[in-house]
Design a protein around this motif. Sequence first.
Motif, PDB file in Angstrom:
ATOM      1  N   GLN A 155      42.543  38.691 104.997  1.00 48.35           N
ATOM      2  CA  GLN A 155      41.306  38.172 105.742  1.00 48.35           C
ATOM      3  C   GLN A 155      41.493  38.355 107.146  1.00 48.35           C
ATOM      4  N   ASP A 156      42.374  39.421 107.616  1.00 46.17           N
ATOM      5  CA  ASP A 156      42.346  39.849 109.054  1.00 46.17           C
ATOM      6  C   ASP A 156      40.962  40.379 109.426  1.00 46.17           C
ATOM      7  N   GLY A 157      40.402  39.775 110.615  1.00 43.29           N
ATOM      8  CA  GLY A 157      39.129  40.436 110.897  1.00 43.29           C
ATOM      9  C   GLY A 157      37.831  39.325 110.780  1.00 43.29           C
ATOM     10  N   PRO A 201      34.755  49.364 130.327  1.00 42.10           N
ATOM     11  CA  PRO A 201      35.958  48.895 129.633  1.00 42.10           C
ATOM     12  C   PRO A 201      36.984  49.905 129.561  1.00 42.10           C
ATOM     13  N   VAL A 202      38.187  49.421 129.278  1.00 37.21           N
ATOM     14  CA  VAL A 202      39.620  49.972 128.990  1.00 37.21           C
ATOM     15  C   VAL A 202      40.381  49.570 127.700  1.00 37.21           C
ATOM     16  N   CYS A 203      41.151  50.251 127.054  1.00 33.44           N
ATOM     17  CA  CYS A 203      41.909  49.758 126.113  1.00 33.44           C
ATOM     18  C   CYS A 203      43.231  48.946 126.866  1.00 33.44           C
ATOM     19  N   ARG A 204      43.499  47.953 126.031  1.00 37.93           N
ATOM     20  CA  ARG A 204      44.732  47.372 126.454  1.00 37.93           C
ATOM     21  C   ARG A 204      45.551  47.086 125.068  1.00 37.93           C
ATOM     22  N   ILE A 205      46.913  47.277 125.358  1.00 32.77           N
ATOM     23  CA  ILE A 205      47.688  46.981 124.055  1.00 32.77           C
ATOM     24  C   ILE A 205      48.460  45.734 124.596  1.00 32.77           C
ATOM     25  N   ALA A 206      48.236  44.609 123.785  1.00 31.91           N
ATOM     26  CA  ALA A 206      48.697  43.370 124.123  1.00 31.91           C
ATOM     27  C   ALA A 206      49.913  43.328 123.322  1.00 31.91           C
ATOM     28  N   ASP A 207      51.217  43.072 124.028  1.00 38.48           N
ATOM     29  CA  ASP A 207      52.306  42.834 123.396  1.00 38.48           C
ATOM     30  C   ASP A 207      52.667  41.338 122.883  1.00 38.48           C
ATOM     31  N   ASP A 208      51.695  41.124 121.841  1.00 44.28           N
ATOM     32  CA  ASP A 208      51.905  39.700 121.357  1.00 44.28           C
ATOM     33  C   ASP A 208      52.612  39.576 120.112  1.00 44.28           C
ATOM     34  N   ALA A 209      52.690  38.525 119.548  1.00 42.75           N
ATOM     35  CA  ALA A 209      53.477  38.674 118.188  1.00 42.75           C
ATOM     36  C   ALA A 209      52.472  38.970 117.361  1.00 42.75           C
ATOM     37  N   PRO A 210      52.846  39.422 116.091  1.00 43.27           N
ATOM     38  CA  PRO A 210      51.937  39.566 114.917  1.00 43.27           C
ATOM     39  C   PRO A 210      50.928  38.253 114.471  1.00 43.27           C
ATOM     40  N   LEU A 211      49.691  38.667 114.404  1.00 42.29           N
ATOM     41  CA  LEU A 211      48.871  37.557 114.086  1.00 42.29           C
ATOM     42  C   LEU A 211      48.464  37.906 112.595  1.00 42.29           C
ATOM     43  N   SER A 212      48.624  36.531 111.848  1.00 42.55           N
ATOM     44  CA  SER A 212      48.633  36.686 110.437  1.00 42.55           C
ATOM     45  C   SER A 212      49.175  37.716 109.712  1.00 42.55           C
ATOM     46  N   GLY A 213      50.471  38.150 110.300  1.00 39.14           N
ATOM     47  CA  GLY A 213      51.211  38.879 109.718  1.00 39.14           C
ATOM     48  C   GLY A 213      51.002  40.569 109.907  1.00 39.14           C
ATOM     49  N   HIS A 214      50.091  40.667 111.150  1.00 39.50           N
ATOM     50  CA  HIS A 214      49.609  42.016 111.424  1.00 39.50           C
ATOM     51  C   HIS A 214      49.622  42.332 112.945  1.00 39.50           C
ATOM     52  N   ARG A 215      50.315  43.418 113.227  1.00 41.23           N
ATOM     53  CA  ARG A 215      50.283  43.838 114.628  1.00 41.23           C
ATOM     54  C   ARG A 215      50.374  45.325 114.684  1.00 41.23           C
ATOM     55  N   PRO A 216      48.935  46.062 114.770  1.00 42.19           N
ATOM     56  CA  PRO A 216      47.676  45.319 115.530  1.00 42.19           C
ATOM     57  C   PRO A 216      46.981  44.443 114.404  1.00 42.19           C
ATOM     58  N   SER A 217      46.186  43.626 115.045  1.00 38.95           N
ATOM     59  CA  SER A 217      45.350  42.675 114.127  1.00 38.95           C
ATOM     60  C   SER A 217      44.045  42.989 114.612  1.00 38.95           C
ATOM     61  N   ASP A 258      41.454  41.170 113.990  1.00 40.14           N
ATOM     62  CA  ASP A 258      41.077  39.587 114.809  1.00 40.14           C
ATOM     63  C   ASP A 258      41.269  39.924 116.378  1.00 40.14           C
ATOM     64  N   MET A 259      42.383  40.179 116.671  1.00 43.25           N
ATOM     65  CA  MET A 259      42.737  40.410 118.231  1.00 43.25           C
ATOM     66  C   MET A 259      41.500  41.461 118.856  1.00 43.25           C
ATOM     67  N   LEU A 260      41.308  42.413 118.161  1.00 49.67           N
ATOM     68  CA  LEU A 260      40.426  43.431 118.772  1.00 49.67           C
ATOM     69  C   LEU A 260      38.913  42.678 118.828  1.00 49.67           C
ATOM     70  N   PHE A 261      38.534  42.032 117.818  1.00 47.46           N
ATOM     71  CA  PHE A 261      37.135  41.493 117.537  1.00 47.46           C
ATOM     72  C   PHE A 261      37.117  40.467 118.313  1.00 47.46           C
ATOM     73  N   GLN A 280      43.313  49.897 111.887  1.00 51.07           N
ATOM     74  CA  GLN A 280      43.755  50.379 110.655  1.00 51.07           C
ATOM     75  C   GLN A 280      45.311  49.907 110.336  1.00 51.07           C
ATOM     76  N   HIS A 281      45.497  48.828 109.395  1.00 47.97           N
ATOM     77  CA  HIS A 281      47.047  48.504 109.178  1.00 47.97           C
ATOM     78  C   HIS A 281      47.727  49.691 108.789  1.00 47.97           C
ATOM     79  N   MET A 282      48.690  50.223 109.495  1.00 47.96           N
ATOM     80  CA  MET A 282      49.600  51.134 109.021  1.00 47.96           C
ATOM     81  C   MET A 282      50.936  51.051 109.822  1.00 47.96           C
ATOM     82  N   PRO A 283      52.017  51.414 109.377  1.00 52.86           N
ATOM     83  CA  PRO A 283      53.344  51.287 110.247  1.00 52.86           C
ATOM     84  C   PRO A 283      53.368  52.079 111.502  1.00 52.86           C
ATOM     85  N   ALA A 284      54.294  51.323 112.236  1.00 46.23           N
ATOM     86  CA  ALA A 284      54.662  52.268 113.729  1.00 46.23           C
ATOM     87  C   ALA A 284      54.780  53.773 113.163  1.00 46.23           C
ATOM     88  N   ASN A 285      54.614  54.580 114.151  1.00 45.14           N
ATOM     89  CA  ASN A 285      54.449  55.953 114.054  1.00 45.14           C
ATOM     90  C   ASN A 285      53.549  56.813 113.088  1.00 45.14           C
TER      91      ASN A 285
END
Length: 340
Positions: free
Chosen positions: A282-284, A240-256, A258-261, A186-191
């Motif tokens: 159009q994320d996702g 399966p386990v969760c991974r939090i990838a420290d990558d740059a924003p994708l299409s302006g979003h972090r988390p994205s 698309d990355m999960l899917f 869900q696109h939301m700010p940090a915290n």
Amino acid sequence: MSVRALVVDDSPTMRGLVTAMLRRDPEIEVVGTASEPLKARALMRELDPDVVTLDVEMPGMDGLDFLDRIMRLRPTPVVMVSSFTTSGAAATVRALELGAVDCFAKPSGGLRTLLETCADELIAKVKGAAGCRGRLARVTPAAAPPVGFEWNGRMIAIGASTGGVEALTALLSTFPVNCPPTLVVQHMPANFTRMFATRLSMRVRPKVVEAEDGMPIRQGTVYIAPGGVGHLTVSGRQQPVCRIADDAPLSGHRPSVDMLFHSLARHDPARVAGIILTGMGQDGAAGLVAMRRAGMPTIGQDEATSLIYGMPRAALECGALGTVLPLDAIASHVLELCRC
């Protein structure tokens, strides 16, 4: 046609700053400002703005109560302006539950920094909110959770943005306590995502947590991607386990989304289902295409029940959706896919 905005904030400095940021876009007209709810209510009747920006923390005043009245008596798109504090995050999540369209988190820094780095974000949120006028309605769950649910091993992945807090709350309210493992971006700010997970856990039957790197993915738990710190992905096919990838924003979003899917598209097709809900952009869509091509069921929220039909429309137009359903029919459909 210009977007007519009303700015409500008890701080003269913030009223001036928000006004200055919005006026950087020639398609936005700030038609008025107010320092407290009573004046704001009078100006809403007089000026009939398309969007209201509302300070979530106004000393001596209850901005949430004011928002609740707006949504009951004069539904108007509202963008909440909040601090990154714990109290600010809690109030903002509550505001989104009450029907606020979006939130804008005030970053730290001088006024010039805010103008130069944050104006575009606020402008996009206000213009996006304006497109929701006439579509605002309280979302309520339509069905009770299934009785005697037996899980067949399939995980659920959900992506959402603007309007997603209400939509997710309604959808997950119909999940049983032993629901399939469910991963949410869900696109939301940090915290803010941790507070969202905490509040959601009190309103639905399954356990809801903010995902952490290395966290095992188990039945009966909903995992919310942490805002701002990385992308939620899934590794491990058997366990399966969760991974939090420290990558740059994708299409302006972090988390994205698309990355999960995309991370799930590499798993066994019989073990994953994807859902895209209301939101701008159009994320996702690309990630959902990969999931569908892998043979996984993919579901999109329909236009009639989406607050903003951006992300589901993008997914539909690129052939990513196997099924399109109104919000109140999605839970029963996906749970049937996950039932033995």
